[in-house]
Structure formats: C-alpha cells, structure tokens
Design a protein around this motif. Structure first.
Motif, PDB file in Angstrom:
ATOM      1  N   ARG A  91    -141.935 -35.821   7.639  1.00 30.44           N
ATOM      2  CA  ARG A  91    -142.330 -36.716   8.726  1.00 30.44           C
ATOM      3  C   ARG A  91    -143.081 -37.936   8.195  1.00 30.44           C
ATOM      4  O   ARG A  91    -142.937 -39.045   8.724  1.00 30.44           O
ATOM      5  CB  ARG A  91    -143.146 -35.956   9.764  1.00 30.44           C
ATOM      6  CG  ARG A  91    -142.327 -34.863  10.456  1.00 30.44           C
ATOM      7  CD  ARG A  91    -143.082 -34.214  11.595  1.00 30.44           C
ATOM      8  NE  ARG A  91    -142.314 -33.138  12.204  1.00 30.44           N
ATOM      9  CZ  ARG A  91    -141.356 -33.288  13.116  1.00 30.44           C
ATOM     10  NH1 ARG A  91    -141.031 -34.520  13.513  1.00 30.44           N
ATOM     11  NH2 ARG A  91    -140.725 -32.256  13.619  1.00 30.44           N
ATOM     12  N   LEU A 120    -149.301 -40.943  13.544  1.00 27.70           N
ATOM     13  CA  LEU A 120    -148.706 -39.674  13.954  1.00 27.70           C
ATOM     14  C   LEU A 120    -149.805 -38.626  13.967  1.00 27.70           C
ATOM     15  O   LEU A 120    -150.729 -38.678  13.163  1.00 27.70           O
ATOM     16  CB  LEU A 120    -147.609 -39.264  12.955  1.00 27.70           C
ATOM     17  CG  LEU A 120    -146.876 -37.937  13.174  1.00 27.70           C
ATOM     18  CD1 LEU A 120    -146.021 -37.980  14.443  1.00 27.70           C
ATOM     19  CD2 LEU A 120    -145.994 -37.617  11.958  1.00 27.70           C
ATOM     20  N   ARG A 137    -143.995 -32.645  22.438  1.00 31.52           N
ATOM     21  CA  ARG A 137    -144.223 -34.004  21.945  1.00 31.52           C
ATOM     22  C   ARG A 137    -144.908 -34.782  23.058  1.00 31.52           C
ATOM     23  O   ARG A 137    -144.403 -34.868  24.182  1.00 31.52           O
ATOM     24  CB  ARG A 137    -142.897 -34.670  21.579  1.00 31.52           C
ATOM     25  CG  ARG A 137    -143.039 -36.094  21.018  1.00 31.52           C
ATOM     26  CD  ARG A 137    -141.669 -36.734  20.836  1.00 31.52           C
ATOM     27  NE  ARG A 137    -140.849 -35.967  19.930  1.00 31.52           N
ATOM     28  CZ  ARG A 137    -140.725 -36.215  18.628  1.00 31.52           C
ATOM     29  NH1 ARG A 137    -141.377 -37.242  18.097  1.00 31.52           N
ATOM     30  NH2 ARG A 137    -139.948 -35.471  17.870  1.00 31.52           N
ATOM     31  N   GLU A 166    -143.824 -29.307   7.589  1.00 31.37           N
ATOM     32  CA  GLU A 166    -142.917 -30.423   7.833  1.00 31.37           C
ATOM     33  C   GLU A 166    -143.578 -31.772   7.582  1.00 31.37           C
ATOM     34  O   GLU A 166    -142.948 -32.821   7.758  1.00 31.37           O
ATOM     35  CB  GLU A 166    -142.419 -30.382   9.288  1.00 31.37           C
ATOM     36  CG  GLU A 166    -141.683 -29.109   9.676  1.00 31.37           C
ATOM     37  CD  GLU A 166    -141.352 -29.081  11.158  1.00 31.37           C
ATOM     38  OE1 GLU A 166    -141.548 -30.120  11.829  1.00 31.37           O
ATOM     39  OE2 GLU A 166    -140.920 -28.023  11.651  1.00 31.37           O
ATOM     40  N   LEU A 195    -145.871 -27.114  11.595  1.00 28.10           N
ATOM     41  CA  LEU A 195    -145.828 -28.567  11.411  1.00 28.10           C
ATOM     42  C   LEU A 195    -146.419 -29.010  10.078  1.00 28.10           C
ATOM     43  O   LEU A 195    -146.023 -30.053   9.536  1.00 28.10           O
ATOM     44  CB  LEU A 195    -146.542 -29.266  12.569  1.00 28.10           C
ATOM     45  CG  LEU A 195    -145.808 -29.204  13.910  1.00 28.10           C
ATOM     46  CD1 LEU A 195    -146.665 -29.789  15.017  1.00 28.10           C
ATOM     47  CD2 LEU A 195    -144.472 -29.949  13.840  1.00 28.10           C
ATOM     48  N   LEU A 209    -150.040 -34.405  13.884  1.00 27.86           N
ATOM     49  CA  LEU A 209    -149.318 -33.148  13.699  1.00 27.86           C
ATOM     50  C   LEU A 209    -150.259 -31.996  14.028  1.00 27.86           C
ATOM     51  O   LEU A 209    -151.073 -31.593  13.196  1.00 27.86           O
ATOM     52  CB  LEU A 209    -148.821 -33.033  12.252  1.00 27.86           C
ATOM     53  CG  LEU A 209    -147.871 -34.123  11.772  1.00 27.86           C
ATOM     54  CD1 LEU A 209    -147.604 -33.985  10.272  1.00 27.86           C
ATOM     55  CD2 LEU A 209    -146.566 -34.084  12.560  1.00 27.86           C
TER      56      LEU A 209
END
Length: 373
Positions: free
Chosen positions: A35, A169, A10, A31, A28, A171
């Motif tokens: 998220r 974000l 991260r 996911e 990811l 990813l």
C-alpha cells in the motif's frame, strides 16, 4: 447512527486534494508495504516504540522489504514522556540521516504517542514529508491517527507544540489490538464512547448493549471502530483546523488533560484514555450541576464507563492529585483557551454536547472542589 458495517471497512476523509482513506480490518500491517509502494515512495522511515517494536515491527518490515522499499527504523521509549522536544529531535535527525525525501513516507507504527510524535516530525522534516499512520492501539485507531493533529507536550501542558499534518493513509489493523494490554484497550474505549456522547445517542445505546462484544473482538469491535472513524472523518471534513465544531471532539479532554499534567504524564498512575473517561464523567456531572442536563444522564454516562472498568472520578487516581487551584492552573494552559477564557465541552444530554465559553473560573473552581472533596 446505528453501526452497520462488514468485517473489513474503508472510511474516506474528504479534504479535497488531501483526502485519504482509513482502512479497517485484519492483516493490514502485512499489507503495509504494497500500500505504501502504491503511493510512490522509495524509502520509509519507520517510527515506533520499544513495546510495539517487539510485537509488530518484523511484520511491518517484512512487508516493506517484500515491496522493494528501503526501510529505516527509529525506536523510541514507550510512553507519554516520548512526546518531548528531546525525543522529537532524535526522530527528526534519524529521518534526515535516513535520507527520507519529500516523496517518501514516514510510517507511524504504534499508539497515539507515536502517531503524534512521528506525524509532527514528518510535518517539519524538509518542510513536510508524507505520513502513513499504522495505529496499533484502540485509542489511536478511533481518534489520534485520524484528522492530522500532531505534536509534542510542553512542561506547561499537553499537545501545546505541534502542527496539522494530514496522513496519506491510515491502516487500522484490528488484529493488532489482540496484543494490547487490557488497561490500554479500556483506555481506548473511552474515545469510542465519546462519539456517542457528542452527537450520536443511538451509538451510545448500542455500546451499552454490545460493549462485551467490542472487548471480546469480532464484528462488534470492527463496527465500533468504523463508526467512530466515520464520525471523526465527518467532523474533520467540516472543520479541519478546529475553528468550529471540531472542538467537540475534546469532550472530556479539558478536565482529562489537566489531570494528566497534574500527574506529570505518569502512565503508571493515569493513561490518556483514563483521563478522558474521568473528564467525560466530570463534564456530564458539571453540566448537571449547571442545570444543563439531567442527573439521570450524568449517572448513565458514569455507570457505563465504570461498568467497563474505567475510572470516573479524580479521586480514583492512584496517589491522588493536587487541589482545585492546581487543576484550574493547568486548565488555563489548555490550547482551547481563547483570550484567557476557559473553554468547556458540556452537554444538554447524551448526544447533545456543545462548546461553552461562558463558564467563569469561580464556577469551575467550585465544581473542582466538589469533585476532589
């Protein structure tokens, strides 16, 4: 900085109330729904291209549906030509038709072209919708998905139309790189090398010793991605809108963008990372010709890029390019030009890059003629 990270990482981009995380690791995309739901979105406008859709769209949509999110997909043609007003209009219209609201999210699923295109669309739809970057190419994971630069190309030059619009974000699914064609992975690797050449000679030395592991996958690849993202995050935090040292991230791009424009963004002849590789080699050779860095450093940079299969000279571009005057004309349209003065990122050595606005057009023209001769 010597890379030292675990398999999943991260990286924080610190921009006060617009700070966000870059997540790096496997799985990811599966996911993404959870998220994005955590961001409070209800509808997700997924923007992707035809190639990525065939490989990763179902994984992303399955994740979004499992999280209870409404997902609408906009698929555009693959390649640099999608960074245009025409395609941007289609994406914007698709997002409005999907009723993507300010509290919702646009998901950019793809490489640098998709990230730039979807990010610009998100910046202007309803005067700003949140964007989540899900980069599927190495180049996008280490460079274009981070920092908020979005935009499309003009016939007069690359990335001349756009806006700064930071993601909520990022990813970076390292597993997505397993489907990347070898040429595209090599092209992305040029942007990894860039961070070592700017201000991290230890990282460049590590890449010289470990590039085979980066290409093969595993911990070396994740180390390289995370180190690159940390380097870019630090620069973006210091200079979000490119008024100062963020311009260093354009090492190789002044020459590279001119070459891309000269081939009319024909990805068969030259992809962006290849242009950057040639541009970085040229920047170091130019620096050496000006007495700024040693011939040995320029040769070392050229040798490493060539060792991984990247082109290092404009004479290596299939079909060739126009003359020095044509390339200089493209460089005059570079977005870093200030009051008509060309801006170059030059180097006093490996890891010692700097911004120069003191190069005359005559010096640039003479160097270009030597490179093309």
């Amino acid at each position: 900085m010597t890379p030292d990270v675990a398999q999943d990482e991260r990286v924080r981009v610190d921009l006060s109330d617009r700070s966000y995380d870059i997540l790096i690791g496997g799985g990811l995309l599966a996911e993404a729904g959870a998220r994005i739901a955590a961001l409070g979105a209800h509808t997700v406008g997924v923007v992707t291209d035809e190639n990525v859709a065939n490989l990763h769209l179902q994984t992303a949509l399955g994740s979004l549906n499992a999280a209870g999110l409404k997902a609408e997909t906009i698929v555009v043609p693959a390649g640099e030509t999608s960074k245009s007003w025409e395609v941007l209009g289609r994406v914007v219209d698709g997002l409005i038709a999907a009723r993507v609201e300010r509290g919702d999210v646009v998901l950019a699923l793809g490489g640098g072209v998709i990230g730039d295109l979807a990010g610009f669309a998100a910046a202007i739809v309803r005067r700003g919708v949140r964007i989540v970057q899900a980069p599927t190419s190495l180049l996008a994971q280490v460079d274009s998905s981070v920092g908020g630069k979005t935009g499309v190309n003009s016939p007069r030059g690359k990335n001349l139309i756009g806006a700064f619009h930071q993601p909520s974000l990022v990813l970076a699914d390292a597993g997505a790189l397993d489907t990347l064609p070898a040429r595209e992975f090599r092209a992305g690797y040029a942007e990894v090398v860039k961070y070592g050449l700017i201000d991290d000679p230890a990282f460049f030395g590590w890449l010289e010793a470990n590039h085979a592991g980066v290409f093969a996958g595993g911990p070396e690849r994740t180390r390289a991605i995370a180190t690159s993202c940390r380097a870019k995050a630090a620069v973006v935090a210091r200079d979000e809108h490119e008024h100062g040292d963020r311009a260093l991230l354009n090492l190789g791009h002044t020459f590279g963008h001119a070459l891309e424009a000269e081939v009319a963004y024909d990805g068969e002849r030259l992809v962006h990372g290849e242009g950057v590789a040639i541009g970085m080699a040229m920047a170091f050779r130019f620096s050496a010709s000006l007495g700024l860095c040693s011939l040995a450093d320029a040769a070392r940079v050229t040798a490493h890029l060539a060792a991984v299969g990247l082109p290092v000279s404009p004479r290596k571009i299939p079909g060739g390019v126009g003359g020095a005057e044509a390339l200089l004309a493209h460089m005059r349209q570079d977005k870093k030009v200030e009051r008509g003065r060309l801006t170059f990122i030059l180097a006093r050595g490996i890891g010692k890059s700097f911004v120069s606005r003191d190069i005359s057009e005559d010096q640039a023209l003479a160097f270009l003629e030597s490179e093309l001769g």
